[in-house]
Design an enzyme around this catalytic site. Structure first.
Site, PDB file in Angstrom:
ATOM      1  N   GLU A 171      -3.750   2.848  -7.366  1.00 57.34           N
ATOM      2  CA  GLU A 171      -4.102   3.991  -6.528  1.00 57.34           C
ATOM      3  C   GLU A 171      -3.157   5.158  -6.803  1.00 57.34           C
ATOM      4  OE1 GLU A 171      -6.408   2.452  -2.692  1.00 57.34           O
ATOM      5  OE2 GLU A 171      -4.365   3.073  -2.298  1.00 57.34           O
TER       6      GLU A 171
ATOM      7  N   HIS B  30       0.859  -1.184   0.000  1.00 64.17           N
ATOM      8  CA  HIS B  30       0.000   0.000   0.000  1.00 64.17           C
ATOM      9  C   HIS B  30       0.899   1.239   0.000  1.00 64.17           C
ATOM     10  CE1 HIS B  30      -2.749   3.133   1.345  1.00 64.17           C
ATOM     11  NE2 HIS B  30      -3.709   2.361   0.863  1.00 64.17           N
TER      12      HIS B  30
HETATM   13  O1  G3P Z   1      -6.441   1.822   0.567  1.00 64.96           O
HETATM   14  C1  G3P Z   1      -7.389   2.741   0.195  1.00 64.96           C
HETATM   15  C2  G3P Z   1      -6.846   4.069  -0.014  1.00 64.96           C
HETATM   16  O2  G3P Z   1      -5.521   4.326   0.098  1.00 64.96           O
HETATM   17  C3  G3P Z   1      -7.708   5.091  -0.575  1.00 64.96           C
HETATM   18  O3  G3P Z   1      -7.982   5.937   0.478  1.00 64.96           O
HETATM   19  O4  G3P Z   1      -9.327   7.481   1.749  1.00 64.96           O
HETATM   20  O5  G3P Z   1      -8.938   7.892  -0.669  1.00 64.96           O
HETATM   21  O6  G3P Z   1     -10.424   6.035   0.028  1.00 64.96           O
HETATM   22  P1  G3P Z   1      -9.228   6.892   0.381  1.00 64.96           P
END
Ligand code: G3P
Length: 220
Positions: free
Chosen positions: A140, A92
């Protein structure tokens, strides 16, 4: 694992720590059952006992690429398996690992039949990770994490491109995450070809997490 997957990362948020973690996991379970969708949760290590309290899949936020033995301060896949955890996030962006370590983690999770969800912040990283054949790669963008600006809405081309590039070289399923806060964001992510989403603050920090989860579920 049933698709699409909605994986809720509890991070270390106060709203999802200790008793709150169990309460939120139970809410996820209720919505998953009522709507027949796959909602999984990833609490902190200290709250992983939740896997014995709910029937939805429980993931770890990290696992070490080790067997068992003299590894103080590590988290072994064996320990996760023993407690009923179904899989783990790996790499992550708040818990990054060198490529070699990612490889070890994926290999060991395969051995212990734990579902691996490896995060990638760029397509280049995603392609490198795809070679290890994890179950999922979660794309991400670190700059959108926690902003409420959904990656599926703000960078649709980038998500689509990521999905297509990974599909070309492997059978690894792609999730996307960062800024996902409502059903529209989830719907858009699925339209772009992902097999689900990775979400944290949009649910954990919501005034009414149940409402947000229901909105997600209805969008599927
Ligand atoms: O692991 C999920 C993440 O990093 C995204 O975070 O708060 O933008 O949904 P968020």
């Amino acid at each position: 694992m049933k698709l699409p997957l909605i994986l809720i990362n509890f991070k270390c948020y106060k709203e999802a720590t200790g008793e709150n973690a169990l309460k939120l996991a139970k809410t996820c379970e209720k919505v998953a059952n009522e709507y027949g969708v796959n909602i999984a949760v990833a609490p902190q290590f200290t709250d992983l006992y939740i896997s014995k309290k709910v029937k939805i899949p429980v993931f770890s936020q990290h696992v070490d690429g080790i067997e068992y033995g003299a590894y103080t301060g590590h988290v072994s896949p064996l320990a996760l398996k023993e407690i009923g955890v179904k899989g783990s996030l790996i790499n992550h962006s708040e818990r990054k690992l060198p490529l070699k370590e990612i490889k070890n983690c994926v290999e060991i999770t395969k051995k212990y039949k734990l579902t691996s969800v490896v995060c990638a912040d760029t397509l280049m990283r995603g392609k490198e990770i795809a070679r290890f054949n994890p179950d999922f790669i979660a794309y991400e963008d670190p700059f959108l994490i926690g902003t409420g600006q959904a990656i599926s809405k703000v960078k649709p081309d980038s998500v689509k491109n990521f999905v297509q590039a990974i599909e070309k070289i492997s059978k690894v399923k792609v999730l996307c995450g960062a800024g996902i806060t409502n059903g529209e964001d989830v719907k858009k992510a699925l339209e772009l070809g992902t097999k689900g989403v990775l979400v944290a603050s949009g649910v954990v920090k919501a005034k009414n997490p149940r409402e947000v989860l229901e909105d997600f579920a209805r969008s599927i």
